[in-house]
Write an enzyme that holds these catalytic residues in place. Structure first.
Site, PDB file in Angstrom:
ATOM      1  CB  CYS A  72      -0.151  -4.477  -7.496  1.00 16.22           C
ATOM      2  SG  CYS A  72      -0.961  -4.367  -5.919  1.00 16.22           S
ATOM      3  CD  GLU A 122       6.723  -4.901  -5.368  1.00 12.63           C
ATOM      4  OE1 GLU A 122       6.825  -5.584  -6.396  1.00 12.63           O
ATOM      5  OE2 GLU A 122       5.630  -4.499  -4.924  1.00 12.63           O
TER       6      GLU A 122
END
Length: 180
Positions: A72, A122
């Protein structure tokens, strides 16, 4: 790169539809109540249908020691999502192989980390790479990754349902997109 240096890097703030709205440091974007910003989550799927998971290192500022997808991160403003993802794969897992990543969707989520008080908010681009696990060389950076393992998706779904606190809050959403 140390976590304190990483926290000072810039991320791209975005609208709920992904339009750029500015920038902030990683630390500022993750301070409560959280600011929506661009991120990516990479899933690596091997030719026998298994997913690569990583256990986040104990020193991670958000959700340490939880299992997550292969990699990530956050592209810096002006960097493409795929370019940033390939860089993070090299930094976190030592993957230097020539990988092809395909964007399969966006997972928009918000999650509070109860241990740190920080927030993930996000606009997460989900990327998928198909690999041959026998030919993929992994050299995890212990400052980023505590452990790695290949898992069958059905076993992962069962484990996430039984022990959700062992997994990152975004894993179910990004896995669903990666495998549809």
């Amino acid at each position: 790169m140390t976590s304190s240096v990483r926290e000072s890097l810039l991320v791209e703030l975005v609208s709920p539809t992904g339009e750029p709205t500015g920038s902030a440091t990683v630390a500022d974007a993750h301070t409560a109540p959280g600011r929506l910003h661009r991120a990516f989550s990479v899933h690596l799927l091997d030719t026998s249908g298994r997913l690569l998971l990583q256990q986040r290192a104990a020193v991670k500022t958000r959700f340490p020691l939880r299992w997550a997808n292969a990699c990530c991160g956050h592209p810096s403003p002006g960097t493409t999502v795929v370019e940033a993802a390939l860089t993070r794969l090299a930094e976190e897992l030592g993957v230097l192989d020539d990988l092809s990543l395909t964007e399969v969707g966006v997972h928009l989520y918000r999650a509070d980390d109860p241990d740190s008080g920080l927030v993930e908010h996000e606009y997460d681009h989900v990327l998928l790479g198909i690999v041959d696990a026998d030919l993929l060389t992994l050299r995890p950076d212990p400052a980023e990754v505590a452990a790695v393992r290949w898992v069958d998706p059905s076993d992962l779904r069962t484990a996430m349902a039984a022990n959700p606190s062992h997994y990152s809050p975004w894993l179910a959403g990004v896995t669903s997109l990666a495998l549809r």
